[in-house]
Design a protein around this motif. Structure first.
Motif, short mmCIF file in Angstrom:
data_model
loop_
_atom_site.label_atom_id
_atom_site.label_comp_id
_atom_site.label_asym_id
_atom_site.label_seq_id
_atom_site.Cartn_x
_atom_site.Cartn_y
_atom_site.Cartn_z
N ALA A 171 -48.50 40.45 31.58
CA ALA A 171 -47.71 39.22 31.36
C ALA A 171 -47.37 39.04 29.87
N GLY A 172 -46.79 40.08 29.33
CA GLY A 172 -46.38 40.01 27.92
C GLY A 172 -47.57 39.91 26.97
N GLY A 173 -48.68 40.50 27.37
CA GLY A 173 -49.86 40.53 26.49
C GLY A 173 -50.75 39.30 26.64
N THR A 174 -50.48 38.46 27.63
CA THR A 174 -51.27 37.23 27.78
C THR A 174 -52.32 37.32 28.89
N ALA A 175 -52.27 38.37 29.72
CA ALA A 175 -53.20 38.47 30.85
C ALA A 175 -54.13 39.67 30.69
N PRO A 176 -55.39 39.42 30.33
CA PRO A 176 -56.32 40.54 30.21
C PRO A 176 -56.61 41.18 31.57
N VAL A 177 -57.15 42.38 31.53
CA VAL A 177 -57.51 43.07 32.77
C VAL A 177 -58.58 42.26 33.49
N GLY A 178 -58.29 41.87 34.72
CA GLY A 178 -59.21 41.02 35.49
C GLY A 178 -59.80 41.73 36.69
N GLU A 179 -60.42 40.94 37.55
CA GLU A 179 -61.17 41.52 38.68
C GLU A 179 -60.29 42.29 39.67
N ILE A 180 -59.07 41.83 39.90
CA ILE A 180 -58.22 42.53 40.88
C ILE A 180 -57.97 43.96 40.39
N THR A 181 -57.62 44.07 39.11
CA THR A 181 -57.36 45.41 38.54
C THR A 181 -58.65 46.21 38.48
N ARG A 182 -59.75 45.56 38.10
CA ARG A 182 -61.04 46.28 38.01
C ARG A 182 -61.47 46.79 39.38
N ASN A 183 -61.27 45.98 40.42
CA ASN A 183 -61.62 46.43 41.77
C ASN A 183 -60.78 47.65 42.15
N ALA A 184 -59.49 47.60 41.81
CA ALA A 184 -58.61 48.74 42.12
C ALA A 184 -59.09 49.98 41.37
N ALA A 185 -59.49 49.80 40.12
CA ALA A 185 -59.97 50.93 39.31
C ALA A 185 -61.23 51.53 39.92
N ARG A 186 -62.11 50.66 40.40
CA ARG A 186 -63.37 51.16 41.00
C ARG A 186 -63.07 51.94 42.28
N VAL A 187 -62.20 51.39 43.12
CA VAL A 187 -61.85 52.08 44.37
C VAL A 187 -61.27 53.46 44.06
N GLN A 188 -60.38 53.50 43.07
CA GLN A 188 -59.72 54.77 42.74
C GLN A 188 -60.71 55.78 42.16
N ALA A 189 -61.56 55.32 41.26
CA ALA A 189 -62.52 56.26 40.64
C ALA A 189 -63.53 56.77 41.66
N GLU A 190 -63.99 55.89 42.55
CA GLU A 190 -64.93 56.33 43.59
C GLU A 190 -64.28 57.36 44.51
N ARG A 191 -63.02 57.11 44.85
CA ARG A 191 -62.30 58.04 45.74
C ARG A 191 -62.10 59.39 45.06
N VAL A 192 -61.78 59.36 43.79
CA VAL A 192 -61.58 60.61 43.03
C VAL A 192 -62.89 61.41 42.99
N VAL A 193 -64.00 60.73 42.75
CA VAL A 193 -65.29 61.43 42.71
C VAL A 193 -65.60 62.02 44.09
N ARG A 194 -65.39 61.22 45.12
CA ARG A 194 -65.70 61.68 46.49
C ARG A 194 -64.88 62.92 46.85
N LEU A 195 -63.60 62.89 46.55
CA LEU A 195 -62.74 64.02 46.92
C LEU A 195 -62.99 65.22 46.02
N ALA A 196 -63.32 64.98 44.77
CA ALA A 196 -63.67 66.10 43.88
C ALA A 196 -64.96 66.76 44.37
N GLN A 197 -65.89 65.96 44.85
CA GLN A 197 -67.13 66.52 45.41
C GLN A 197 -66.80 67.44 46.59
#
Ligand SMILES: Cc1cc2nc3c(=O)[nH]c(=O)nc-3n(C[C@H](O)[C@H](O)[C@H](O)COP(=O)(O)O)c2cc1C
Length: 207
Positions: A171-197
């Motif tokens: 939002a033009g530099g006014t919205a820090p990374v919040g829980e929605i984005t962090r949850n998406a990041a966790r889902v993606q990183a967990e999936r990447v680890v699982r598939l790399a395994q």
């Protein structure tokens, strides 16, 4: 028993949003059992330009301790998560320059058969997050990578709504990374680890 995997998170960030996502992903991958490297790509903008923008200068100072990415960080990894802010709907020149240093490794086939996944941040909700993620994937395809997108594989993905990768909008530099984005990041990183395994588990040792 699951295979131990190596994950490198490589990012460019001027004002810190992509860096926040990168840190979240690195932490998540580590918690999921991976050996993790967190790397920022080299800044290409002149020092005077960086210093003329307070948020950019502050982030540059705050991230000075993060090691700078080298081609070897990609070669080392079983999975690579790459992130860039949107630049006119595309990836940043800084991340692109790093990708271009991988030409020698690409020619030898050393980038192939790894898991790759991308993340981004934009200024506005429809400012090019999907085009940036897809642009990043162009290179992953050239590498012969195994492109892992989050899709709608987890209830949290129906909240952030981006199947191509984690995407914040600041939002033009006014919205820090919040829980929605962090949850998406966790889902993606967990999936990447699982598939790399899974990839490492069936690998014949040729990688
Ligand atoms: C040169 C330039 C081009 C940009 N282009 C776009 C754009 O096309 N769409 C958009 O939504 N935001 C655009 N932005 C905003 C950034 O992508 C956005 O602020 C991003 O969250 C910054 O991430 P960072 O804090 O990790 O650097 C642009 C910013 C700059 C400096």
């Amino acid at each position: 028993m699951t295979a131990a995997v190596k994950v490198t998170v490589i990012y460019y960030s001027a004002t810190g949003h992509v860096a926040d996502i990168a840190h979240e992903m690195a932490e998540t991958a580590e918690k999921a059992g991976a050996e993790v490297r967190l790397r920022r790509v080299r800044e290409l903008a002149p020092q005077a330009v960086v210093e003329s923008h307070p948020a950019w200068a502050a982030h540059a100072a705050a991230s000075a301790e993060v090691p700078v990415a080298e081609a070897e960080d990609v070669l080392w990894a079983d999975a690579v998560l790459m992130g860039s802010p949107t630049r006119f709907g595309n990836i940043s020149a800084q991340l692109k320059q790093f990708i271009d240093t991988l030409g020698g490794a690409w020619r030898k086939g050393e980038l192939a058969d790894k898991v790759y996944s991308g993340f981004t941040s934009t200024g506005s909700p429809h400012g090019g997050n999907e085009s940036t993620l897809l642009a990043l994937m162009h290179s992953f395809h050239h590498f012969g990578g195994i492109v892992v997108a989050p899709g709608f594989t987890h209830p949290d993905k129906f909240v952030d709504g981006n199947p191509y990768g984690t995407a914040h909008h600041d939002a033009g530099g006014t919205a820090p990374v919040g829980e929605i984005t962090r949850n998406a990041a966790r889902v993606q990183a967990e999936r990447v680890v699982r598939l790399a395994q899974a990839v490492v588990a069936v690998s014949d040792g040729s990688r």
